[in-house]
Scaffold this motif. Structure first.
Motif, PDB file in Angstrom:
ATOM      1  N   GLU A  69       0.835  -1.194   0.000  1.00  0.00           N
ATOM      2  CA  GLU A  69       0.000   0.000   0.000  1.00  0.00           C
ATOM      3  C   GLU A  69       0.874   1.250   0.000  1.00  0.00           C
ATOM      4  O   GLU A  69       0.575   2.233  -0.679  1.00  0.00           O
ATOM      5  N   HIS A  76       1.985   2.123  -3.470  1.00  0.00           N
ATOM      6  CA  HIS A  76       0.895   2.712  -4.260  1.00  0.00           C
ATOM      7  C   HIS A  76       0.606   4.146  -3.829  1.00  0.00           C
ATOM      8  O   HIS A  76       0.379   5.015  -4.682  1.00  0.00           O
ATOM      9  N   TYR A 114      -1.581   7.123  -7.620  1.00  0.00           N
ATOM     10  CA  TYR A 114      -2.750   6.882  -8.468  1.00  0.00           C
ATOM     11  C   TYR A 114      -2.961   5.389  -8.690  1.00  0.00           C
ATOM     12  O   TYR A 114      -2.053   4.591  -8.509  1.00  0.00           O
ATOM     13  N   CYS A 115      -4.179   5.042  -9.081  1.00  0.00           N
ATOM     14  CA  CYS A 115      -4.511   3.662  -9.433  1.00  0.00           C
ATOM     15  C   CYS A 115      -4.069   3.405 -10.864  1.00  0.00           C
ATOM     16  O   CYS A 115      -4.400   4.167 -11.771  1.00  0.00           O
ATOM     17  N   CYS A 116      -3.332   2.322 -11.069  1.00  0.00           N
ATOM     18  CA  CYS A 116      -2.833   1.994 -12.409  1.00  0.00           C
ATOM     19  C   CYS A 116      -3.856   1.210 -13.221  1.00  0.00           C
ATOM     20  O   CYS A 116      -3.698   1.056 -14.438  1.00  0.00           O
ATOM     21  N   CYS A 137      -4.263  -4.264  -8.468  1.00  0.00           N
ATOM     22  CA  CYS A 137      -3.226  -4.640  -7.502  1.00  0.00           C
ATOM     23  C   CYS A 137      -3.829  -4.994  -6.148  1.00  0.00           C
ATOM     24  O   CYS A 137      -4.783  -4.365  -5.693  1.00  0.00           O
ATOM     25  N   HIS A 139      -2.968  -4.528  -3.028  1.00  0.00           N
ATOM     26  CA  HIS A 139      -2.976  -3.532  -1.955  1.00  0.00           C
ATOM     27  C   HIS A 139      -3.345  -2.135  -2.440  1.00  0.00           C
ATOM     28  O   HIS A 139      -2.967  -1.138  -1.810  1.00  0.00           O
ATOM     29  N   CYS A 140      -4.106  -2.040  -3.525  1.00  0.00           N
ATOM     30  CA  CYS A 140      -4.511  -0.734  -4.071  1.00  0.00           C
ATOM     31  C   CYS A 140      -5.306   0.060  -3.033  1.00  0.00           C
ATOM     32  O   CYS A 140      -6.350  -0.384  -2.569  1.00  0.00           O
ATOM     33  N   TYR A 150      -9.566   0.635  -6.487  1.00  0.00           N
ATOM     34  CA  TYR A 150      -9.551   0.130  -7.874  1.00  0.00           C
ATOM     35  C   TYR A 150     -10.252   1.086  -8.848  1.00  0.00           C
ATOM     36  O   TYR A 150     -10.911   0.661  -9.783  1.00  0.00           O
ATOM     37  N   LYS A 209     -13.542  -4.725 -11.401  1.00  0.00           N
ATOM     38  CA  LYS A 209     -13.523  -3.809 -10.259  1.00  0.00           C
ATOM     39  C   LYS A 209     -14.465  -4.298  -9.166  1.00  0.00           C
ATOM     40  O   LYS A 209     -14.081  -4.396  -7.998  1.00  0.00           O
TER      41      LYS A 209
END
Length: 68
Positions: A23, A26, A31-33, A37, A39-40, A44, A52
């Motif tokens: 985490e 990230h 930002y969310c890629c 992932c 530990h996003c 998501y 999602k």
């Protein structure tokens, strides 16, 4: 200049030998890629449906069961 990744802080290796970003990593990236992932910390937000919803439900179940 980017700092090198630090094992057990920015990432770890899972039982299958894959690198898993933490985490902290990230949050530092900011930002969310969109890859879903583990530990996003961004819920998501860029992951397309239906993946999602699946990942969010999986996370809720793991938290409810005390898993990671």
């Amino acid at each position: 200049m980017k700092q090198p990744l630090v094992e057990k802080i920015d990432f770890y290796y899972n039982a299958e030998g894959y690198m898993v970003f933490t985490e902290k990593y990230h949050l530092d990236r900011g930002y969310c890629c969109g890859n879903g992932c583990k530990h996003c910390p961004f819920a998501y937000e860029k992951v397309p449906e239906p993946k999602k919803s699946f990942l969010l439900e999986k996370r809720r179940n793991e938290e409810k069961d005390g898993g990671s």
